[in-house]
Motif scaffolding. Structure first.
Motif, mmCIF file in Angstrom:
data_model
loop_
_atom_site.group_PDB
_atom_site.id
_atom_site.type_symbol
_atom_site.label_atom_id
_atom_site.label_comp_id
_atom_site.label_asym_id
_atom_site.label_seq_id
_atom_site.Cartn_x
_atom_site.Cartn_y
_atom_site.Cartn_z
ATOM 1 N N ARG A 196 3.735 -3.973 -14.384
ATOM 2 C CA ARG A 196 4.193 -5.348 -14.298
ATOM 3 C C ARG A 196 3.271 -6.078 -13.333
ATOM 4 O O ARG A 196 2.651 -5.474 -12.452
ATOM 5 C CB ARG A 196 5.650 -5.401 -13.809
ATOM 6 N N ALA A 197 3.183 -7.402 -13.491
ATOM 7 C CA ALA A 197 2.236 -8.163 -12.666
ATOM 8 C C ALA A 197 2.542 -8.002 -11.174
ATOM 9 O O ALA A 197 1.637 -7.917 -10.344
ATOM 10 C CB ALA A 197 2.234 -9.630 -13.073
ATOM 11 N N GLU A 198 3.837 -7.940 -10.824
ATOM 12 C CA GLU A 198 4.214 -7.755 -9.409
ATOM 13 C C GLU A 198 3.722 -6.402 -8.908
ATOM 14 O O GLU A 198 3.279 -6.271 -7.763
ATOM 15 C CB GLU A 198 5.744 -7.816 -9.229
ATOM 16 N N GLU A 199 3.844 -5.389 -9.768
ATOM 17 C CA GLU A 199 3.381 -4.043 -9.377
ATOM 18 C C GLU A 199 1.862 -4.040 -9.208
ATOM 19 O O GLU A 199 1.319 -3.394 -8.302
ATOM 20 C CB GLU A 199 3.770 -3.012 -10.439
ATOM 21 N N ALA A 200 1.183 -4.763 -10.075
ATOM 22 C CA ALA A 200 -0.276 -4.811 -9.999
ATOM 23 C C ALA A 200 -0.707 -5.481 -8.689
ATOM 24 O O ALA A 200 -1.647 -5.017 -8.024
ATOM 25 C CB ALA A 200 -0.843 -5.553 -11.208
ATOM 26 N N LEU A 201 -0.011 -6.559 -8.299
ATOM 27 C CA LEU A 201 -0.360 -7.212 -7.029
ATOM 28 C C LEU A 201 -0.059 -6.296 -5.838
ATOM 29 O O LEU A 201 -0.844 -6.220 -4.892
ATOM 30 C CB LEU A 201 0.382 -8.550 -6.882
ATOM 31 N N ALA A 202 1.045 -5.555 -5.911
ATOM 32 C CA ALA A 202 1.356 -4.609 -4.826
ATOM 33 C C ALA A 202 0.281 -3.523 -4.743
ATOM 34 O O ALA A 202 -0.071 -3.057 -3.662
ATOM 35 C CB ALA A 202 2.731 -3.982 -5.049
ATOM 36 N N SER A 203 -0.250 -3.141 -5.915
ATOM 37 C CA SER A 203 -1.218 -2.033 -5.955
ATOM 38 C C SER A 203 -2.572 -2.420 -5.351
ATOM 39 O O SER A 203 -3.364 -1.545 -5.018
ATOM 40 C CB SER A 203 -1.412 -1.554 -7.393
ATOM 41 N N ILE A 204 -2.859 -3.710 -5.224
ATOM 42 C CA ILE A 204 -4.138 -4.112 -4.605
ATOM 43 C C ILE A 204 -3.910 -4.694 -3.207
ATOM 44 O O ILE A 204 -4.815 -5.273 -2.610
ATOM 45 C CB ILE A 204 -4.935 -5.112 -5.487
ATOM 46 N N THR A 205 -2.676 -4.553 -2.707
ATOM 47 C CA THR A 205 -2.370 -5.027 -1.343
ATOM 48 C C THR A 205 -1.689 -3.902 -0.566
ATOM 49 O O THR A 205 -2.353 -3.020 -0.038
ATOM 50 C CB THR A 205 -1.502 -6.306 -1.398
ATOM 51 N N ARG A 206 -0.353 -3.925 -0.554
ATOM 52 C CA ARG A 206 0.407 -2.975 0.269
ATOM 53 C C ARG A 206 0.107 -1.511 -0.070
ATOM 54 O O ARG A 206 -0.143 -0.698 0.828
ATOM 55 C CB ARG A 206 1.912 -3.250 0.063
ATOM 56 N N GLU A 207 0.103 -1.173 -1.358
ATOM 57 C CA GLU A 207 -0.090 0.228 -1.744
ATOM 58 C C GLU A 207 -1.506 0.694 -1.406
ATOM 59 O O GLU A 207 -1.714 1.821 -0.968
ATOM 60 C CB GLU A 207 0.198 0.421 -3.245
ATOM 61 N N ALA A 208 -2.480 -0.183 -1.631
ATOM 62 C CA ALA A 208 -3.873 0.182 -1.339
ATOM 63 C C ALA A 208 -4.069 0.415 0.152
ATOM 64 O O ALA A 208 -4.783 1.339 0.565
ATOM 65 C CB ALA A 208 -4.818 -0.910 -1.840
ATOM 66 N N ALA A 209 -3.421 -0.410 0.980
ATOM 67 C CA ALA A 209 -3.526 -0.230 2.438
ATOM 68 C C ALA A 209 -2.910 1.102 2.839
ATOM 69 O O ALA A 209 -3.461 1.838 3.663
ATOM 70 C CB ALA A 209 -2.833 -1.382 3.164
ATOM 71 N N GLN A 210 -1.794 1.429 2.225
ATOM 72 C CA GLN A 210 -1.139 2.714 2.497
ATOM 73 C C GLN A 210 -2.098 3.879 2.207
ATOM 74 O O GLN A 210 -2.225 4.820 2.987
ATOM 75 C CB GLN A 210 0.110 2.808 1.605
ATOM 76 N N GLY A 211 -2.804 3.773 1.087
ATOM 77 C CA GLY A 211 -3.740 4.831 0.689
ATOM 78 C C GLY A 211 -4.953 4.936 1.599
ATOM 79 O O GLY A 211 -5.707 5.899 1.534
ATOM 80 N N LEU A 212 -5.167 3.924 2.438
ATOM 81 C CA LEU A 212 -6.269 3.969 3.397
ATOM 82 C C LEU A 212 -5.766 4.260 4.813
ATOM 83 O O LEU A 212 -6.510 4.126 5.787
ATOM 84 C CB LEU A 212 -7.043 2.637 3.401
ATOM 85 N N GLY A 213 -4.494 4.634 4.906
ATOM 86 C CA GLY A 213 -3.927 4.907 6.227
ATOM 87 C C GLY A 213 -3.801 3.644 7.066
ATOM 88 O O GLY A 213 -3.851 3.695 8.293
ATOM 89 N N MET A 214 -3.634 2.474 6.413
ATOM 90 C CA MET A 214 -3.549 1.204 7.136
ATOM 91 C C MET A 214 -2.218 0.515 6.899
ATOM 92 O O MET A 214 -2.135 -0.716 6.865
ATOM 93 C CB MET A 214 -4.693 0.287 6.710
ATOM 94 N N GLU A 215 -1.195 1.310 6.762
ATOM 95 C CA GLU A 215 0.145 0.792 6.531
ATOM 96 C C GLU A 215 0.535 -0.163 7.654
ATOM 97 O O GLU A 215 0.431 0.175 8.831
ATOM 98 C CB GLU A 215 1.108 1.974 6.501
ATOM 99 N N GLY A 216 0.965 -1.370 7.278
ATOM 100 C CA GLY A 216 1.403 -2.331 8.292
ATOM 101 C C GLY A 216 0.251 -3.098 8.937
ATOM 102 O O GLY A 216 0.471 -4.081 9.630
ATOM 103 N N GLU A 217 -0.990 -2.638 8.727
ATOM 104 C CA GLU A 217 -2.146 -3.332 9.330
ATOM 105 C C GLU A 217 -2.778 -4.294 8.337
ATOM 106 O O GLU A 217 -3.271 -5.352 8.712
ATOM 107 C CB GLU A 217 -3.229 -2.322 9.726
ATOM 108 N N ALA A 218 -2.825 -3.885 7.072
ATOM 109 C CA ALA A 218 -3.439 -4.712 6.026
ATOM 110 C C ALA A 218 -2.532 -4.669 4.800
ATOM 111 O O ALA A 218 -1.644 -3.823 4.705
ATOM 112 C CB ALA A 218 -4.825 -4.174 5.679
ATOM 113 N N GLY A 219 -2.747 -5.602 3.883
ATOM 114 C CA GLY A 219 -2.007 -5.570 2.623
ATOM 115 C C GLY A 219 -0.567 -6.056 2.702
ATOM 116 O O GLY A 219 0.180 -5.949 1.735
ATOM 117 N N VAL A 220 -0.168 -6.581 3.855
ATOM 118 C CA VAL A 220 1.192 -7.113 4.010
ATOM 119 C C VAL A 220 1.131 -8.397 4.838
ATOM 120 O O VAL A 220 0.142 -8.642 5.543
ATOM 121 C CB VAL A 220 2.129 -6.112 4.739
#
Ligand code: NIG
Ligand code: FE
Length: 355
Positions: A279-303
């Motif tokens: 879904r479009a919302e999931e796609a936007l999450a996947s290039i922001t919050r989820e991507a930051a999580q995958g880089l160990g940057m939870e809470g620092e980027a993508g939110v």
């Protein structure tokens, strides 16, 4: 206003030209066939070896600038086109120097195990020894990479070889990422999960068991639809199955001259929707919050939260999904990166608008 976009898988430091190879592929030649006949990654490696650090940095800066104007404020960048101690270190030094030349946050990844270079064609073990015993210790000691990645593929490194590289990297304190199951199923995704990798990437050929394993792990699934598209493959990574099973799904460009010559992250989001069941919302999450999580940057980027970096994207349309809907064109009206405006009213801020 959306969080700045996070492109968590790129190979954007490179030199040379592989247009002729693209043309051969359009004429029916396969990506692996071209590699077997001496083309592919090693061709880019030749060009990178003979380029100066300034030449590499200046070409990469152009790509980073273009990405910034499209809203990408955090970028992971891999080495892997040097394939010698000297040239891998050179690539990582270039990535470090780029950090001082752009407001974007850059995350360096060592990918010495990309392919075996030409001069080690008959001595794979010799090259692996170089990666494990020389490159990794030197890079870790110099703090030149946060992650180590390996191309686990029939035409690159076996499961066993990949394990040796990842184990050493882990012992040296680097985070792990794996190029896995892109062209064949090799077991690389399972290896990544078992070794606690932050991310396993590509996944065109993962099995149902792999999907379940990922869903139960902390490892994110990074899918690279630009490569699937550009290689003319029909095997789209199973984003829907992964999401339904409960896995974290990230989309990234894989920006590289061979298999995904693009830096358009929003186009990846559109492909995620139309070819991979997102879904479009999931796609936007996947290039922001989820991507930051995958880089160990939870809470620092993508939110957009107190304490995160002021990396913001202002969408042209009232509905931010318009960014995914109107594909292929830049509908980003404004970009703030690290608290500084770098795009306003749809054009770059020359000299900047300040903070
Ligand atoms: O992610 N898979 C390995 N590396 C790149 C391709 C690199 C190249 O062809 O230059 C990828 O697809
Ligand atoms: Fe890649």
């Amino acid at each position: 206003v959306l969080p700045g976009f996070v492109d968590s898988h790129t190979h954007l430091v490179f030199a040379g030209d592989r247009t002729a190879e693209f043309s051969m592929r359009c004429g029916g030649a396969g990506y692996e066939e071209i590699a077997r006949s001496g083309g592919g990654i090693v061709v880019t490696a030749e060009a990178v070896r003979s380029a100066s650090e300034e030449e590499l940095a200046s070409a990469a800066r152009g790509r980073l600038d273009a990405m910034l104007q499209e809203g990408t404020t955090t970028v992971e960048i891999k080495s892997g086109y040097g394939l010698s101690v000297e040239a891998e270190l050179k690539m990582l030094r270039v990535i470090r120097s780029l950090q001082g030349q752009t407001p974007q946050t850059l995350i360096p990844t060592f990918l010495g195990a990309h392919v075996v270079p030409r001069e080690f064609k008959d001595d794979r073990q010799g090259y692996l020894g170089l990666v494990v015993e020389e490159m990794l210790p030197e890079i870790a000691a110099a703090g030149l990479a946060r992650y180590c990645d390996v191309f686990c593929e029939a035409s690159a490194f076996s499961l066993d070889e990949s394990r040796q590289v990842l184990r050493k990297a882990h012992d040296l304190g680097l985070g792990l990422r794996v190029h896995a199951e892109q062209l064949h199923r090799t077991g690389g995704a399972r290896l990544g999960v078992e070794m606690g990798a932050a991310s396993v990437d590509h996944l065109e050929f993962i099995s149902e068991d792999d999907v379940q394993l990922l869903a139960q792990s902390e490892t994110v699934a990074t899918l690279l639809p630009g490569a699937t598209l550009f290689l003319g493959m029909d095997a789209w990574p199973p984003a829907r199955r992964l999401l339904d099973a409960g896995a974290r799904v990230v989309l990234a460009t894989d920006c590289n001259p061979g298999s995904s010559m693009t830096h358009n992250l929003l186009l990846m989001a559109t492909l995620g929707c139309v070819r991979m069941g997102m879904r479009a919302e999931e796609a936007l999450a996947s290039i922001t919050r989820e991507a930051a999580q995958g880089l160990g940057m939870e809470g620092e980027a993508g939110v957009l939260t107190a304490g995160s970096r002021a990396d913001w994207v202002l969408a042209e349309d009232r509905d931010p999904l318009g960014l995914v809907y109107q594909f292929g064109s830049n509908r980003v009206r404004g970009v703030m990166c690290g608290g500084e405006a770098v795009r306003w009213d749809g054009v770059p801020c020359v000299g900047g608008l300040g903070s």
